[in-house]
Every structure is written in structure tokens, then in C-alpha cells.
Design a protein around this motif. Structure first.
Motif, PDB file in Angstrom:
ATOM      1  N   PRO A   1      -5.590  30.295 -12.971  1.00 37.42           N
ATOM      2  CA  PRO A   1      -6.694  29.981 -12.162  1.00 37.42           C
ATOM      3  C   PRO A   1      -7.620  28.384 -12.885  1.00 37.42           C
ATOM      4  O   PRO A   1      -8.616  28.393 -12.421  1.00 37.42           O
ATOM      5  N   SER A   2      -7.003  27.685 -13.542  1.00 35.63           N
ATOM      6  CA  SER A   2      -7.339  26.219 -13.718  1.00 35.63           C
ATOM      7  C   SER A   2      -7.097  25.205 -13.192  1.00 35.63           C
ATOM      8  O   SER A   2      -7.579  24.780 -13.852  1.00 35.63           O
ATOM      9  N   ASP A   3      -6.868  25.669 -11.652  1.00 40.68           N
ATOM     10  CA  ASP A   3      -6.868  24.458 -10.458  1.00 40.68           C
ATOM     11  C   ASP A   3      -8.349  24.180 -10.498  1.00 40.68           C
ATOM     12  O   ASP A   3      -8.108  25.250  -9.188  1.00 40.68           O
ATOM     13  N   THR A   4      -8.987  23.623 -10.704  1.00 39.54           N
ATOM     14  CA  THR A   4     -10.656  24.085 -10.766  1.00 39.54           C
ATOM     15  C   THR A   4     -11.255  22.157 -10.442  1.00 39.54           C
ATOM     16  O   THR A   4      -9.785  21.275 -10.784  1.00 39.54           O
ATOM     17  N   VAL A   5     -11.627  22.152  -9.684  1.00 34.20           N
ATOM     18  CA  VAL A   5     -12.443  20.974  -9.132  1.00 34.20           C
ATOM     19  C   VAL A   5     -12.411  19.419 -10.486  1.00 34.20           C
ATOM     20  O   VAL A   5     -12.364  18.904  -9.825  1.00 34.20           O
ATOM     21  N   ASP A   6     -12.982  20.312 -12.061  1.00 34.36           N
ATOM     22  CA  ASP A   6     -13.199  19.161 -13.015  1.00 34.36           C
ATOM     23  C   ASP A   6     -11.631  18.439 -13.063  1.00 34.36           C
ATOM     24  O   ASP A   6     -11.830  17.271 -14.062  1.00 34.36           O
ATOM     25  N   LYS A   7     -11.149  19.007 -12.464  1.00 36.90           N
ATOM     26  CA  LYS A   7      -9.202  18.338 -13.082  1.00 36.90           C
ATOM     27  C   LYS A   7      -9.365  17.032 -11.916  1.00 36.90           C
ATOM     28  O   LYS A   7      -7.672  16.746 -12.350  1.00 36.90           O
ATOM     29  N   ILE A   8      -9.595  17.112 -10.746  1.00 34.18           N
ATOM     30  CA  ILE A   8      -9.126  16.223  -9.936  1.00 34.18           C
ATOM     31  C   ILE A   8      -9.948  15.345 -10.018  1.00 34.18           C
ATOM     32  O   ILE A   8     -10.654  14.642 -10.535  1.00 34.18           O
ATOM     33  N   ASP A   9      -9.112  13.564  -9.126  1.00 32.18           N
ATOM     34  CA  ASP A   9      -9.292  12.161  -9.677  1.00 32.18           C
ATOM     35  C   ASP A   9      -9.880  12.304  -7.915  1.00 32.18           C
ATOM     36  O   ASP A   9      -8.907  11.726  -7.352  1.00 32.18           O
ATOM     37  N   PHE A  10     -11.058  12.331  -8.044  1.00 31.15           N
ATOM     38  CA  PHE A  10     -11.322  11.648  -6.784  1.00 31.15           C
ATOM     39  C   PHE A  10     -10.872   9.946  -6.352  1.00 31.15           C
ATOM     40  O   PHE A  10     -11.166   9.821  -5.360  1.00 31.15           O
ATOM     41  N   GLU A  11     -11.158   9.310  -7.436  1.00 29.76           N
ATOM     42  CA  GLU A  11     -10.885   8.671  -6.697  1.00 29.76           C
ATOM     43  C   GLU A  11      -9.111   8.116  -6.234  1.00 29.76           C
ATOM     44  O   GLU A  11      -9.251   7.589  -5.461  1.00 29.76           O
ATOM     45  N   LEU A  12      -8.763   8.583  -7.429  1.00 34.47           N
ATOM     46  CA  LEU A  12      -6.873   8.476  -6.597  1.00 34.47           C
ATOM     47  C   LEU A  12      -6.967   9.650  -5.285  1.00 34.47           C
ATOM     48  O   LEU A  12      -6.384   8.994  -4.466  1.00 34.47           O
ATOM     49  N   MET A  13      -7.777  10.155  -5.368  1.00 38.70           N
ATOM     50  CA  MET A  13      -7.379  11.689  -4.131  1.00 38.70           C
ATOM     51  C   MET A  13      -8.075  10.373  -3.192  1.00 38.70           C
ATOM     52  O   MET A  13      -7.544  10.425  -2.061  1.00 38.70           O
ATOM     53  N   SER A  14      -8.935   9.838  -3.210  1.00 40.07           N
ATOM     54  CA  SER A  14      -9.488   9.037  -1.955  1.00 40.07           C
ATOM     55  C   SER A  14      -8.708   8.355  -1.898  1.00 40.07           C
ATOM     56  O   SER A  14      -8.675   7.875  -0.200  1.00 40.07           O
ATOM     57  N   LYS A  15      -7.691   7.359  -2.752  1.00 40.00           N
ATOM     58  CA  LYS A  15      -6.914   6.404  -1.813  1.00 40.00           C
ATOM     59  C   LYS A  15      -6.038   6.566  -1.493  1.00 40.00           C
ATOM     60  O   LYS A  15      -5.508   6.214  -0.094  1.00 40.00           O
ATOM     61  N   ARG A  16      -5.949   7.905  -2.035  1.00 41.38           N
ATOM     62  CA  ARG A  16      -4.306   8.759  -1.279  1.00 41.38           C
ATOM     63  C   ARG A  16      -4.833   8.430  -0.138  1.00 41.38           C
ATOM     64  O   ARG A  16      -3.923   9.180   1.460  1.00 41.38           O
ATOM     65  N   ALA A  17      -5.688   9.597  -0.036  1.00 44.55           N
ATOM     66  CA  ALA A  17      -6.409  10.062   1.971  1.00 44.55           C
ATOM     67  C   ALA A  17      -6.239   8.957   2.768  1.00 44.55           C
ATOM     68  O   ALA A  17      -6.206   8.873   3.698  1.00 44.55           O
ATOM     69  N   GLN A  18      -7.286   7.826   2.005  1.00 46.80           N
ATOM     70  CA  GLN A  18      -7.450   6.978   2.730  1.00 46.80           C
ATOM     71  C   GLN A  18      -5.906   6.436   3.366  1.00 46.80           C
ATOM     72  O   GLN A  18      -5.409   5.750   4.357  1.00 46.80           O
ATOM     73  N   MET A  19      -4.941   6.334   2.868  1.00 46.73           N
ATOM     74  CA  MET A  19      -3.500   5.806   3.191  1.00 46.73           C
ATOM     75  C   MET A  19      -3.036   6.742   4.581  1.00 46.73           C
ATOM     76  O   MET A  19      -2.763   6.323   5.207  1.00 46.73           O
ATOM     77  N   VAL A  20      -3.417   8.632   3.810  1.00 47.97           N
ATOM     78  CA  VAL A  20      -2.910   9.201   5.163  1.00 47.97           C
ATOM     79  C   VAL A  20      -3.687   8.330   6.215  1.00 47.97           C
ATOM     80  O   VAL A  20      -3.288   8.470   7.958  1.00 47.97           O
ATOM     81  N   PHE A  21      -5.443   8.343   6.246  1.00 46.77           N
ATOM     82  CA  PHE A  21      -6.508   7.871   7.656  1.00 46.77           C
ATOM     83  C   PHE A  21      -5.173   6.343   8.302  1.00 46.77           C
ATOM     84  O   PHE A  21      -5.276   6.333   9.199  1.00 46.77           O
ATOM     85  N   TYR A  22      -5.086   5.162   7.758  1.00 43.96           N
ATOM     86  CA  TYR A  22      -4.234   4.149   7.771  1.00 43.96           C
ATOM     87  C   TYR A  22      -3.184   4.838   8.803  1.00 43.96           C
ATOM     88  O   TYR A  22      -2.841   3.679   9.752  1.00 43.96           O
ATOM     89  N   THR A  23      -2.135   5.563   8.242  1.00 47.93           N
ATOM     90  CA  THR A  23      -1.206   5.819   9.223  1.00 47.93           C
ATOM     91  C   THR A  23      -1.018   6.154  10.050  1.00 47.93           C
ATOM     92  O   THR A  23      -0.310   6.223  11.097  1.00 47.93           O
TER      93      THR A  23
END
Ligand SMILES: [Zn+2]
Length: 502
Positions: free
Chosen positions: A462-484
Motif C-alpha cells: 500500500p506504500s507505493d504512493t505518489v510522494d515516493k516518485i522521483d519526477f525529475e528522473l521519471m521525466s528523463k526516462r520517459a523522454q528517453m523512451v520518446f526519443y527511441t
């Protein structure tokens, strides 16, 4: 003819020119920490109730994703003008259970319980039972040596023989394995002696969900207390360990088992939005993630922010980036299929259903880029210099283009460490087989799977919650998927399929 060829050649090269000069980084910038957080905060909010497949929370999440795809102008991708592709889900529930030994009724939860993964229907009177110790078979042990169990009920113990040193997870798994071993041997019914009976009430007991109706007859499976095992084996007061040295073989008994189940018909869906391509619109690039999670148990919500709210949000934001690019005249050459699936946590249902009821010819799919968890840092990485990473799975399978393209785009734009640890054939986690991309890979479509490695910490808690997300890193990763995705959508050729899946 020739002239037309020449004209087509000119067109193609002007597309290539256009793509070269596209301000790709500007398009990628919409995959920002702010946008990702805004969407994930909706998807992983309490009112989504953990998005359990076929439950109201999942349907609410589907509507949210559908509304977004519609708003940004993706075309409905599920057929018949719809964004949601429904598929049937079945779930059995227990309507009757009566078990007696020597004509004395046994109590559910104290004497026996039922394993929810396999509810059987039927009525059995058992006068002979085979005791098979731990019921284990591998290269070093065979509990079934000299036992004839075909067509008979068996009693086996929970756990593994003492000399097998195993991780607790292996012991947990061993119950599933020993059930499969017994089924292969053709037993009529299985009784597992448990240290602790897990189900305390028969009322409303539900089986696991499934999507293919099982035509075969389910093998009845009971769990019993060690006290009851002592009665059946004509011993007294022995623990499971002590029972393990009791003689195996046939025991006369007077056991009666009556089970009744009803099958509930439910429904879930995949949400699919399409952005048509330009000169190669009959070829496709999939970007996928699963939007379902574990739901709630009693009143405790499993929010599933990282698993896989993060991947779902990333798919949505990649769609936005491609739509924005198209508005500026830089539409992808191949058609993009943005698909969020459900049923993943129950057994990859949504992607399996799609792969068997595809909306396109799957031979014309160049790739599936699947994201299942891209917002966290795995617990083994403790220093800041180690956290700029993503696990990439499948880089050396199905297509030799995958690694080249993914690395080139990452080197150019995002500079993440692409960690191939989980592609090591010796890795015990078998990650390649554990998320939705596998249903695409099975059909021969090259896949890359992006994953943050969160298997410990809050995984499936139950502790997999939004406050634990690193949004900077997540955006970098998702951008990497975008470029690919951008590269694969716009290059001249589809990815080669030159490596067999093994
Ligand atoms: Zn997941």
C-alpha cells in the motif's frame, strides 16, 4: 512508372529532411515532471481504489485515460469508433463447501481451507489416500518413488525437505510447484498440510481471475491443519517436520468432500489511442503500460503509483508529445498506437487478449516499447551518482536494431545508464516474461521493456504512493523512451527481426 518512382523518392527524402530538422527536444519537453505529476496524482489517488481489474476503480481509470486520448485528438484505436477494447474476465466464488472425516463435519478455517487459485466443483468420497511426504520431485529428491498416485487423492506437506536450502520465496513457490507435480502425475485430489491455514472464512471466498474458460476439470485442492493430518495418518500430536518421517504410502480413510462454485462474468478493458502516420501509416509503433493495479484489501488501498501508474502516465505524456509534433507538421511516418492495458497484475490479461485479437496486422508492427515502473530508484542504489539509470530488458532479443537505436538516442539526448542486468540469462527474476511486452514478443514483435527495478521496498505494498516518485528522473526516462520511439517511427525501415526468441 519511372516518373512516379522519382516523385515518390522525392517525397520520401523530403519527409526525411523534415524529420531531421524537427525540434525534437522541444517536443520531448512536454514530458515534464510537472505534467507527469499532475496525471499520476489523479491515477494513483484514493478514489481510483487501486485500479483493480474489472473493479470500479479500474473503470474509472480507463475513463480518465480515454478522456485524455480523446482530448488531445488521438483516434479511437479499439475498433468500432471506441477507445476501450473490452474483454471478458471470469472469477469463481465458492457457494458451498462441506468436508467430513469419519462422518464428522469439519470446520472451515480451523480444520481445512481452500486454495483460492483452484476452486473445483464436485462431490468425492475418498476411502483410500496416498501420503507422499513433501510431494517433491527434482534431480535430488523424489517423494513419489514407489508410490502409485494416479487417480487417487494425496496428502503432502507444506514446505521442502530440510536438506534443500531455499529462500523463503522458493518455499512459498514450492507449494505451486508441488501442486503442478501432483497434477502431472494424474492425482484425483490434493491435500496440503499447512503450518497455518490462511483462509478464515468460506463466506464469499473468491478464486483468482482468469480470461480463458477452463474446459478441463479442476483438481480439488484442500489445505488442512496438522491436527487433521495426524488423524488421517493415524498419528497424534506430530508437527509437520515430525510428520515428514512418517511412512509414505496408502492409508485407509473415510473422507467426504463436497464443493460448489459459481462463475462470475466480469469485464475489463484496454484503452487504445492511435496517431496515424504519414507516408508509412500502415506500419506501427506501440507504446504500452498497464494501468491496473491490486485494488484494495478490506479498506487498505494499494495505490500503485509506480506500478504502473508511472508507466501509464508516461504513455499518456508520450502521446501528448507526438500529437504536439504532428500539429507543428512533424507527424510520425509510422502510426503510433498508445495502449494502456489492464489485467497485468492478474496475469498479463489485457496484453494477451490484445495479442490474440489485434486491431492491426502484427507483422506490420515495428516495435513495442513497454514501460512498467519508471518513477523510482531501486533500493540497491544508495549514492546519487548511481541513480541516473534505467533497466532496459530485451536489448539482445528479436532485433539487432533495438540496442543500436536505443543507445544512440540515449547518448544523444538523455545520458542515462542503460542497465542490462535483467537480460542476463542467469538472472533468476525472469523479468522478460513478467510484463505485457512478452505477449508482443511471443508474436515476434521486437520489444524493449523499461523498468526501474523496484522489486523490494514498496513493491506491491500500500506504500507505493505518489510522494515516493522521483519526477525529475521519471521525466528523463520517459523522454528517453520518446526519443527511441521517435527514431523507430521515422526511420526508413521497420526494425529487422533477426534474432529468434528463446
Ligand atoms: Zn507492473
Amino acid at each position: 512508372m519511372k516518373k512516379q518512382f522519382l516523385l515518390m523518392g522525392l517525397l520520401a527524402s523530403s519527409f526525411a529532411m523534415a524529420q531531421k530538422s524537427a525540434p525534437v527536444e522541444k517536443f520531448a519537453s512536454v514530458i515534464s515532471p510537472k505534467e507527469l505529476k499532475a496525471k499520476l496524482s489523479v491515477l494513483a489517488a484514493a478514489d481510483m481504489e487501486g485500479r483493480e481489474t474489472a473493479m470500479p476503480g479500474q473503470k474509472k481509470a480507463a475513463s480518465y485515460i480515454e478522456a485524455f486520448f480523446k482530448k488531445i485528438g488521438l483516434q479511437p484505436g479499439a475498433g468500432e469508433g471506441k477507445y476501450q477494447m473490452p474483454y471478458p474476465v471470469f472469477q469463481d466464488s465458492l457457494s458451498k463447501s462441506e468436508v467430513s472425516l469419519d462422518n464428522r463435519a469439519l470446520t472451515f478455517g480451523t480444520d481445512y481451507a481452500l486454495n483460492i487459485s483452484s476452486l473445483a466443483n464436485g462431490n468425492w468420497t475418498v476411502d483410500n489416500i496416498v501420503y507422499a511426504g513433501y510431494g517433491w520431485q527434482d534431480s535430488t529428491h523424489n517423494s513419489y518413488d514407489n508410490l502409485d498416485v494416479k487417480g487417487k487423492w494425496i496428502v503432502v506437506l507444506e514446505g521442502l525437505p530440510k536438506d534443500i536450502k531455499a529462500h523463503p520465496y522458493e518455499i512459498y513457490k514450492s507449494t505451486f510447484n508441488k501442486i503442478n507435480i501432483a497434477k502431472k502425475l494424474g492425482v484425483a485430489g490434493i491435500i496440503v498440510v499447512m503450518n497455518h491455514l490462511q483462509n478464515h472464512s468460506a463466506k464469499g471466498l473468491k478464486g483468482n481471475m482468469y480470461i480463458k474458460e477452463n474446459k478441463g476439470v479442476a483438481t480439488p485442492l484442500l489445505q488442512i491443519s496438522d491436527a487433521l493430518a495426524n488423524k488421517i495418518l493415524q498419528t497424534s500430536g506430530k508437527s509437520i517436520e515430525e510428520l515428514s518421517v512418517v511412512k509414505t504410502g496408502d492409508y485407509a480413510t473415510n473422507l467426504h468432500v463436497e464443493l460448489e462454485k459459481i462463475t462470475n462474468h466480469l469485464e475489463s478493458s484496454n484503452v487504445i489511442g492511435v496517431l496515424p502516420g504519414t507516408d508509412k501509416k500502415g506500419e506501427y509503433v506501440f507504446v504500452t503500460g498497464h494501468y491496473d493495479h491490486l485494488g484494495k484489501r478490506d479498506s487498505v488501498i494499494y495505490f500503485g503509483a509506480d506500478d504502473d501508474g508511472s508507466g501509464t502516465t508516461s504513455v499518456m505524456q508520450l502521446a501528448q508529445a507526438f500529437v504536439n509534433a504532428k500539429k507543428k507538421g512533424f507527424g510520425p511516418r509510422r502510426s503510433m498506437i498508445f495502449m494502456t492495458v489492464s489485467g497485468e497484475e492478474k496475469g498479463l490479461f489485457g496484453s494477451e487478449y490484445y495479442s490474440e485479437h489485434p486491431t492491426i496486422n502484427l507483422d506490420s508492427a515495428s516495435v513495442d516499447l513497454n514501460i512498467d515502473m519508471d518513477g523510482r530508484i531501486d533500493t540497491e542504489r544508495k549514492t546519487p551518482d548511481s541513480t541516473n539509470y534505467i533497466y532496459v530488458i530485451g536489448h539482445d532479443k528479436l532485433s539487432s536494431d533495438l540496442q543500436k537505436i536505443n543507445e544512440a538516442e540515449n547518448n544523444k539526448y538523455t545520458h542515462l545508464v542503460l542497465d542490462y542486468k535483467f537480460d542476463d540469462p542467469k538472472d533468476p527474476n525472469r523479468i522478460y516474461y513478467r510484463s505485457d511486452h512478452y505477449n508482443f514478443a511471443k508474436k515476434g514483435i521486437p520489444i524493449l521493456f523499461f523498468y526501474d527495478g523496484m522489486l523490494k521496498a514498496d513493491y506491491h505494498q500500500p506504500s507505493d504512493t505518489v510522494d515516493k516518485i522521483d519526477f525529475e528522473l521519471m521525466s528523463k526516462r520517459a523522454q528517453m523512451v520518446f526519443y527511441t520511439a521517435w527514431d523507430i517511427a521515422n526511420r526508413d525501415a521497420m526494425l529487422v527481426r533477426d534474432i529468434p526468441l528463446n
